[in-house]
Scaffold this active site. Structure first.
Site, PDB file in Angstrom:
ATOM      1  N   LYS A   5       0.860  -1.182   0.000  1.00 37.88           N
ATOM      2  CA  LYS A   5       0.000   0.000   0.000  1.00 37.88           C
ATOM      3  C   LYS A   5       0.897   1.233   0.000  1.00 37.88           C
ATOM      4  O   LYS A   5       1.683   1.445   0.918  1.00 37.88           O
ATOM      5  CB  LYS A   5      -0.903  -0.013   1.234  1.00 37.88           C
ATOM      6  CG  LYS A   5      -1.791   1.212   1.320  1.00 37.88           C
ATOM      7  CD  LYS A   5      -2.787   1.101   2.455  1.00 37.88           C
ATOM      8  CE  LYS A   5      -3.628   2.340   2.577  1.00 37.88           C
ATOM      9  NZ  LYS A   5      -4.604   2.242   3.660  1.00 37.88           N
ATOM     10  N   ARG A  19     -10.525  10.002   1.869  1.00 34.82           N
ATOM     11  CA  ARG A  19     -10.377  10.636   3.193  1.00 34.82           C
ATOM     12  C   ARG A  19     -11.465  11.670   3.414  1.00 34.82           C
ATOM     13  O   ARG A  19     -11.877  11.906   4.553  1.00 34.82           O
ATOM     14  CB  ARG A  19      -8.974  11.224   3.333  1.00 34.82           C
ATOM     15  CG  ARG A  19      -7.928  10.106   3.404  1.00 34.82           C
ATOM     16  CD  ARG A  19      -6.514  10.615   3.525  1.00 34.82           C
ATOM     17  NE  ARG A  19      -5.562   9.522   3.313  1.00 34.82           N
ATOM     18  CZ  ARG A  19      -4.259   9.690   3.141  1.00 34.82           C
ATOM     19  NH1 ARG A  19      -3.747  10.911   3.171  1.00 34.82           N
ATOM     20  NH2 ARG A  19      -3.481   8.651   2.956  1.00 34.82           N
ATOM     21  N   GLU A  71       7.394  -6.917   0.996  1.00 34.88           N
ATOM     22  CA  GLU A  71       6.199  -6.781   1.850  1.00 34.88           C
ATOM     23  C   GLU A  71       5.204  -7.924   1.590  1.00 34.88           C
ATOM     24  O   GLU A  71       4.621  -8.482   2.519  1.00 34.88           O
ATOM     25  CB  GLU A  71       5.504  -5.439   1.583  1.00 34.88           C
ATOM     26  CG  GLU A  71       6.261  -4.222   2.103  1.00 34.88           C
ATOM     27  CD  GLU A  71       6.152  -4.070   3.620  1.00 34.88           C
ATOM     28  OE1 GLU A  71       5.361  -4.793   4.251  1.00 34.88           O
ATOM     29  OE2 GLU A  71       6.881  -3.221   4.173  1.00 34.88           O
ATOM     30  N   LYS A 106      -2.105  -1.510  -3.897  1.00 39.52           N
ATOM     31  CA  LYS A 106      -2.986  -0.355  -3.837  1.00 39.52           C
ATOM     32  C   LYS A 106      -2.158   0.928  -3.890  1.00 39.52           C
ATOM     33  O   LYS A 106      -1.190   1.029  -3.154  1.00 39.52           O
ATOM     34  CB  LYS A 106      -3.771  -0.425  -2.530  1.00 39.52           C
ATOM     35  CG  LYS A 106      -4.635   0.761  -2.256  1.00 39.52           C
ATOM     36  CD  LYS A 106      -5.239   0.647  -0.885  1.00 39.52           C
ATOM     37  CE  LYS A 106      -5.937   1.965  -0.597  1.00 39.52           C
ATOM     38  NZ  LYS A 106      -6.332   2.092   0.761  1.00 39.52           N
TER      39      LYS A 106
END
Ligand code: PBG
Length: 323
Positions: free
Chosen positions: A197, A207, A235, A250
């Site tokens: 991400k 947001r 990751e 993402k």
């Protein structure tokens, strides 16, 4: 037999032949629709920066869930927006048994048990400072945050969530969540981890929608640097080793190369999130008449072509209806 030049147009001559040899097919069952849920009744509040997307109360959410199921979508992913006065330093409301997501999951699973319900596990919508973890002297504490995330995950699973999706980007959280789920008899509940991400400007409209903009600093101390691809693979591998069942990249469109590499190098089920800003940028152009609506289908198809098995999209319903 002499050499012949490529006559690629032979296979483009009619819709029938194009359909016959088409390489990438995206179908509604791979699409997951994000839904924003807030306390109240009969609320369907449009989100200004995301045309066609709403914040709803649980009753309206159930209607959207029924719609998603009837359209044959892969599932829905829930984001909770608690009342402003319920936010605190730790994000306590995130694991409340009667929290907004927990109530939403119960309502959806009792009304439409067949609908796949995924829950986003994060603290940013629940903390007074808007960060994805516990803050101490301006730092986001990692291991303390993981412990809280594990409580959130177990409370979502207890409410009936089919898949748990941690989006916080703390280190080691997948393992901590996996242990907590296993210890609470949710051995069979899969984890879809937001593994790669990025710290992206494309989350802006989300947001707005989730009222989760950090009150100080940014998320670059936990989300990834947009230039890094090798790190994404590290990751992803770490998350798989900790027990992730599905790994996510993402945003999606700006990271198609990462999706492709994750798919090729791990073979794991890969999800990609076509995020709010990617959606809203195209929507804004469609509204101005600068782009045709088919741009959205093209964008989603490219994400599938890159290797995503699951695509989270605000356009999922429209796609399923043929747009
Ligand atoms: C929560 C979360 C975010 C998104 C999904 N989960 C926002 C963020 O990290 O700031 C973004 C989704 C979108 O932009 O559509 N951490």
């Amino acid at each position: 037999m002499g050499h012949r030049e490529l006559r690629g147009r032979r296979l483009r001559g009619s819709p029938a032949i194009r359909r016959l040899i088409g390489e990438t097919r995206l179908s509604a069952e791979r699409l997951v629709l994000p839904l924003f849920v807030e306390p109240g009744d009969r609320i369907r509040q449009p989100i200004r920066s995301m045309p066609g997307v709403f914040r709803t109360s649980v009753d309206e959410l159930v209607r959207d869930g029924v719609g998603a199921h009837e359209l044959g979508l892969g599932g829905v992913i829930l984001f909770g927006i608690p009342a402003a006065q319920a936010k605190d330093e730790q994000g306590t409301e995130a694991w409340a048994d009667d929290g907004i997501v927990q109530r939403a999951v119960r309502a959806l699973k009792s009304e439409i048990p067949e609908l796949l319900v995924i829950t986003d596990v994060c603290l940013c919508e629940y903390t007074s400072h808007g960060h994805c973890g516990v803050v101490h002297e301006g730092q986001i504490l990692n291991d303390e945050t993981c412990r809280l995330l594990a409580r959130v995950a177990v409370s979502h699973a207890s409410a009936g969530a089919d898949i748990i999706a941690p989006s916080d980007m703390m280190d080691l959280r997948v393992g901590v969540i996996r242990d907590a789920l296993d210890a609470s008899a949710f051995v069979q509940t899969p984890i879809m981890s937001y593994s790669a991400k990025y710290a992206s400007a494309f989350y802006g409209p989300f947001r707005d929608a989730a009222l989760s903009t950090p009150s100080f600093g940014d998320r670059a101390g936990y989300q990834m640097d947009p230039g890094n691809a090798e790190e994404a693979l590290r990751e992803v591998r770490a998350d798989l080793e900790e027990g992730a069942d599905i790994v996510m990249v993402k945003p999606a469109l700006a990271y198609l190369d990462v999706i492709r590499r994750v798919k090729e190098e791990t073979g794991a089920p890969v999800a990609a999130y076509h995020v709010s800003g990617e959606y809203s940028a195209i929507m804004a152009a469609i509204e101005r008449g600068w782009l045709e609506e088919s741009a959205m289908r093209e964008a989603l198809t490219s994400i599938r072509r890159a290797g995503a098995d699951v695509i989270i999209s605000y356009w999922a319903r429209e796609f399923a209806r043929g747009s």
